[in-house]
Design a protein around this motif. Structure first.
Motif, PDB file in Angstrom:
ATOM      1  N   ILE A 209      48.175  45.245  28.915  1.00  0.00           N
ATOM      2  CA  ILE A 209      47.618  45.018  30.258  1.00  0.00           C
ATOM      3  C   ILE A 209      48.632  44.224  31.080  1.00  0.00           C
ATOM      4  O   ILE A 209      49.122  43.177  30.637  1.00  0.00           O
ATOM      5  CB  ILE A 209      46.275  44.245  30.175  1.00  0.00           C
ATOM      6  CG1 ILE A 209      45.275  44.991  29.283  1.00  0.00           C
ATOM      7  CG2 ILE A 209      45.702  44.029  31.582  1.00  0.00           C
ATOM      8  CD1 ILE A 209      43.979  44.238  29.020  1.00  0.00           C
ATOM      9  N   HIS A 210      48.947  44.745  32.252  1.00  0.00           N
ATOM     10  CA  HIS A 210      49.891  44.056  33.129  1.00  0.00           C
ATOM     11  C   HIS A 210      49.341  42.702  33.575  1.00  0.00           C
ATOM     12  O   HIS A 210      48.133  42.556  33.775  1.00  0.00           O
ATOM     13  CB  HIS A 210      50.133  44.884  34.401  1.00  0.00           C
ATOM     14  CG  HIS A 210      51.008  46.065  34.182  1.00  0.00           C
ATOM     15  ND1 HIS A 210      50.538  47.258  33.672  1.00  0.00           N
ATOM     16  CD2 HIS A 210      52.333  46.236  34.415  1.00  0.00           C
ATOM     17  CE1 HIS A 210      51.535  48.121  33.594  1.00  0.00           C
ATOM     18  NE2 HIS A 210      52.637  47.528  34.034  1.00  0.00           N
ATOM     19  N   ARG A 211      50.244  41.750  33.754  1.00  0.00           N
ATOM     20  CA  ARG A 211      49.825  40.528  34.446  1.00  0.00           C
ATOM     21  C   ARG A 211      49.610  40.909  35.911  1.00  0.00           C
ATOM     22  O   ARG A 211      50.467  41.534  36.539  1.00  0.00           O
ATOM     23  CB  ARG A 211      50.905  39.449  34.356  1.00  0.00           C
ATOM     24  CG  ARG A 211      50.510  38.204  35.137  1.00  0.00           C
ATOM     25  CD  ARG A 211      51.538  37.123  35.027  1.00  0.00           C
ATOM     26  NE  ARG A 211      51.676  36.691  33.652  1.00  0.00           N
ATOM     27  CZ  ARG A 211      52.732  36.037  33.180  1.00  0.00           C
ATOM     28  NH1 ARG A 211      53.749  35.788  33.969  1.00  0.00           N
ATOM     29  NH2 ARG A 211      52.772  35.660  31.924  1.00  0.00           N
ATOM     30  N   ASP A 212      48.448  40.577  36.417  1.00  0.00           N
ATOM     31  CA  ASP A 212      48.073  41.093  37.723  1.00  0.00           C
ATOM     32  C   ASP A 212      47.139  40.078  38.385  1.00  0.00           C
ATOM     33  O   ASP A 212      46.119  39.698  37.800  1.00  0.00           O
ATOM     34  CB  ASP A 212      47.332  42.434  37.479  1.00  0.00           C
ATOM     35  CG  ASP A 212      47.103  43.223  38.743  1.00  0.00           C
ATOM     36  OD1 ASP A 212      47.003  42.598  39.811  1.00  0.00           O
ATOM     37  OD2 ASP A 212      47.003  44.470  38.640  1.00  0.00           O
ATOM     38  N   GLU A 213      47.497  39.645  39.566  1.00  0.00           N
ATOM     39  CA  GLU A 213      46.687  38.639  40.268  1.00  0.00           C
ATOM     40  C   GLU A 213      45.274  39.129  40.557  1.00  0.00           C
ATOM     41  O   GLU A 213      44.355  38.337  40.774  1.00  0.00           O
ATOM     42  CB  GLU A 213      47.372  38.208  41.578  1.00  0.00           C
ATOM     43  CG  GLU A 213      48.280  37.013  41.433  1.00  0.00           C
ATOM     44  CD  GLU A 213      47.715  35.918  40.531  1.00  0.00           C
ATOM     45  OE1 GLU A 213      46.697  35.314  40.907  1.00  0.00           O
ATOM     46  OE2 GLU A 213      48.267  35.677  39.434  1.00  0.00           O
ATOM     47  N   CYS A 214      45.109  40.457  40.578  1.00  0.00           N
ATOM     48  CA  CYS A 214      43.769  41.014  40.806  1.00  0.00           C
ATOM     49  C   CYS A 214      42.798  40.591  39.712  1.00  0.00           C
ATOM     50  O   CYS A 214      41.587  40.544  39.947  1.00  0.00           O
ATOM     51  CB  CYS A 214      43.812  42.541  40.804  1.00  0.00           C
ATOM     52  SG  CYS A 214      44.725  43.217  42.150  1.00  0.00           S
ATOM     53  N   VAL A 215      43.321  40.286  38.525  1.00  0.00           N
ATOM     54  CA  VAL A 215      42.432  39.974  37.390  1.00  0.00           C
ATOM     55  C   VAL A 215      41.668  38.670  37.643  1.00  0.00           C
ATOM     56  O   VAL A 215      40.430  38.673  37.641  1.00  0.00           O
ATOM     57  CB  VAL A 215      43.211  39.962  36.053  1.00  0.00           C
ATOM     58  CG1 VAL A 215      42.328  39.500  34.913  1.00  0.00           C
ATOM     59  CG2 VAL A 215      43.784  41.342  35.772  1.00  0.00           C
ATOM     60  N   PRO A 216      42.367  37.528  37.897  1.00  0.00           N
ATOM     61  CA  PRO A 216      41.594  36.313  38.209  1.00  0.00           C
ATOM     62  C   PRO A 216      40.801  36.428  39.507  1.00  0.00           C
ATOM     63  O   PRO A 216      39.726  35.844  39.633  1.00  0.00           O
ATOM     64  CB  PRO A 216      42.659  35.211  38.303  1.00  0.00           C
ATOM     65  CG  PRO A 216      43.979  35.882  38.321  1.00  0.00           C
ATOM     66  CD  PRO A 216      43.808  37.245  37.742  1.00  0.00           C
ATOM     67  N   GLU A 217      41.318  37.217  40.457  1.00  0.00           N
ATOM     68  CA  GLU A 217      40.578  37.382  41.721  1.00  0.00           C
ATOM     69  C   GLU A 217      39.269  38.145  41.485  1.00  0.00           C
ATOM     70  O   GLU A 217      38.232  37.803  42.055  1.00  0.00           O
ATOM     71  CB  GLU A 217      41.446  38.104  42.764  1.00  0.00           C
ATOM     72  CG  GLU A 217      42.506  37.192  43.366  1.00  0.00           C
ATOM     73  CD  GLU A 217      43.535  37.938  44.186  1.00  0.00           C
ATOM     74  OE1 GLU A 217      43.292  39.114  44.522  1.00  0.00           O
ATOM     75  OE2 GLU A 217      44.587  37.343  44.478  1.00  0.00           O
ATOM     76  N   ALA A 218      39.337  39.174  40.652  1.00  0.00           N
ATOM     77  CA  ALA A 218      38.117  39.931  40.329  1.00  0.00           C
ATOM     78  C   ALA A 218      37.117  39.022  39.635  1.00  0.00           C
ATOM     79  O   ALA A 218      35.922  39.035  39.950  1.00  0.00           O
ATOM     80  CB  ALA A 218      38.466  41.115  39.425  1.00  0.00           C
ATOM     81  N   ASN A 219      37.626  38.190  38.727  1.00  0.00           N
ATOM     82  CA  ASN A 219      36.763  37.248  38.004  1.00  0.00           C
ATOM     83  C   ASN A 219      36.104  36.280  38.995  1.00  0.00           C
ATOM     84  O   ASN A 219      34.895  36.038  38.932  1.00  0.00           O
ATOM     85  CB  ASN A 219      37.616  36.482  36.972  1.00  0.00           C
ATOM     86  CG  ASN A 219      36.789  35.568  36.101  1.00  0.00           C
ATOM     87  OD1 ASN A 219      35.563  35.552  36.170  1.00  0.00           O
ATOM     88  ND2 ASN A 219      37.463  34.786  35.278  1.00  0.00           N
ATOM     89  N   ALA A 220      36.912  35.766  39.930  1.00  0.00           N
ATOM     90  CA  ALA A 220      36.378  34.803  40.909  1.00  0.00           C
ATOM     91  C   ALA A 220      35.282  35.430  41.765  1.00  0.00           C
ATOM     92  O   ALA A 220      34.353  34.745  42.201  1.00  0.00           O
ATOM     93  CB  ALA A 220      37.510  34.284  41.790  1.00  0.00           C
ATOM     94  N   SER A 221      35.382  36.739  41.990  1.00  0.00           N
ATOM     95  CA  SER A 221      34.355  37.391  42.814  1.00  0.00           C
ATOM     96  C   SER A 221      33.268  38.038  41.938  1.00  0.00           C
ATOM     97  O   SER A 221      32.445  38.801  42.427  1.00  0.00           O
ATOM     98  CB  SER A 221      34.985  38.422  43.745  1.00  0.00           C
ATOM     99  OG  SER A 221      35.510  39.473  42.978  1.00  0.00           O
ATOM    100  N   GLN A 222      33.304  37.716  40.645  1.00  0.00           N
ATOM    101  CA  GLN A 222      32.300  38.184  39.672  1.00  0.00           C
ATOM    102  C   GLN A 222      32.174  39.702  39.656  1.00  0.00           C
ATOM    103  O   GLN A 222      31.079  40.249  39.534  1.00  0.00           O
ATOM    104  CB  GLN A 222      30.946  37.544  39.942  1.00  0.00           C
ATOM    105  CG  GLN A 222      30.975  36.015  39.804  1.00  0.00           C
ATOM    106  CD  GLN A 222      29.647  35.456  39.369  1.00  0.00           C
ATOM    107  OE1 GLN A 222      28.615  35.899  39.837  1.00  0.00           O
ATOM    108  NE2 GLN A 222      29.659  34.488  38.472  1.00  0.00           N
ATOM    109  N   ARG A 223      33.322  40.362  39.770  1.00  0.00           N
ATOM    110  CA  ARG A 223      33.319  41.826  39.693  1.00  0.00           C
ATOM    111  C   ARG A 223      34.339  42.261  38.650  1.00  0.00           C
ATOM    112  O   ARG A 223      35.248  41.510  38.298  1.00  0.00           O
ATOM    113  CB  ARG A 223      33.660  42.427  41.058  1.00  0.00           C
ATOM    114  CG  ARG A 223      32.527  42.220  42.051  1.00  0.00           C
ATOM    115  CD  ARG A 223      33.002  42.409  43.453  1.00  0.00           C
ATOM    116  NE  ARG A 223      33.256  43.792  43.782  1.00  0.00           N
ATOM    117  CZ  ARG A 223      33.990  44.189  44.818  1.00  0.00           C
ATOM    118  NH1 ARG A 223      34.573  43.315  45.597  1.00  0.00           N
ATOM    119  NH2 ARG A 223      34.153  45.465  45.071  1.00  0.00           N
TER     120      ARG A 223
END
Ligand SMILES: Nc1ncnc2c1ncn2[C@@H]1O[C@H](COP(=O)(O)OP(=O)(O)OP(=O)(O)O)[C@@H](O)[C@H]1O
Ligand SMILES: [Mg+2]
Length: 267
Positions: A209-223
């Motif tokens: 899995i690529h390191r991707d800023e979308c991952v923590p952002e998705a977590n923060a938005s509970q999606r």
């Protein structure tokens, strides 16, 4: 009832992220999925829209409640979460004592969900050889170990392969698999370590899995990452991993059945 365990000797590598996003991906392709949190951090529920202030969970009453399915929360149409919950130190110790000393404790508490037709169960564990990880071994169908694309993870691979993590093979059924998380293709070391894992693990590596800023952002938005950023590299990686997991546990992608057996908890 395929039961998939997500674990690692290391902390902070993405076990909870992988558990949650794998669950979303499998549910999206039609399976009914339950995620179970075995980590006192109680963070898995935060990926499923459960508010921080919601203290519900199964562990506080695990030693007295016969059936833990009563503590299941519904996250989506066919996605369910069994949160660890907020617990007192005494409750955590009692839970861990029962896990270590009563060989049937886990199986009893999970009996209803384990017998629920077609339900895919994904269990998220704390780092290291936790009591729950040892206790679940006899009933687990598959283990996924999450590693980072770094030398610290690489140095642990021989221990993992020699079963020094739990003292014996973690999984005697469908087997032990790996995911390398947070790969950064711009960094030589990350790229080299990922390549080494690929060569060494072959089919046992489910994906990187690529390191991707979308991952923590998705977590923060509970999606899930797939909903939050469907064209991101990480969403593509998770999708691919979920297809491999589906094939290994024998569920048909895109053709999941929705079961309607009467049941309190998963419905
Ligand atoms: N592919 C990724 N790209 C970027 N950030 C990531 C990725 N995967 C996970 N993270 C971030 O890394 C952090 C740790 O992830 P996570 O909580 O899932 O790890 P963990 O292994 O469950 O940790 P713990 O051992 O504490 O349970 C989180 O902030 C998460 O958003
Ligand atoms: Mg975690």
């Amino acid at each position: 009832m395929p039961l998939v365990c997500v674990c690692s000797p290391k902390g902070g590598v993405g076990k909870t992220t992988v558990s949650a996003n794998l669950a979303y991906a499998l549910a999206r392709s039609g399976s009914k999925v339950l995620v179970i949190d075995f980590d006192v951090q109680n963070a898995l529920r935060l990926h499923f829209g459960v508010p921080i202030s919601d203290s519900r969970g199964y562990v506080a009453e695990a030693t007295t409640a016969v059936d833990w399915s009563q503590f299941i929360l519904k996250a989506d149409a066919n996605l369910f979460v069994l949160p660890y919950g907020e617990v007192e130190e005494q409750q955590r110790l009692a839970f861990e004592y029962a896990l270590s000393h009563d060989a049937h404790f886990l199986q009893r508490g999970l009996n209803t969900v384990l017998n629920y037709p077609g339900l895919v169960i994904i269990a998220d564990f704390p780092p290291g050889p936790a009591p729950a990880l040892k206790a679940i071994k006899p009933i687990a169908d598959m283990h996924i170990t999450v590693m980072l694309a770094d030398t610290a993870s690489l140095s642990l691979l021989p221990q993992m392969e020699n079963h020094k993590f739990l003292g014996s093979a973690m999984n005697d059924k469908l087997g032990e698999y790996y995911v390398v998380n947070q790969n950064d293709m711009r960094r030589n070391l990350s790229r080299d370590v990922s390549q080494f894992f690929e060569q060494r693990l072959g089919d046992r590596l489910l994906g990187t899995i690529h390191r991707d800023e979308c991952v923590p952002e998705a977590n923060a938005s509970q999606r899930s990452i797939i909903e939050f950023s469907p064209v991101s590299a990480a969403a593509f990686d998770i999708e691919l991993i979920s297809k491999k997991v589906s094939a290994i546990i024998g569920i048909t992608v895109g053709d999941g059945e929705i079961y309607s057996a009467p049941h309190h908890g998963v419905q």
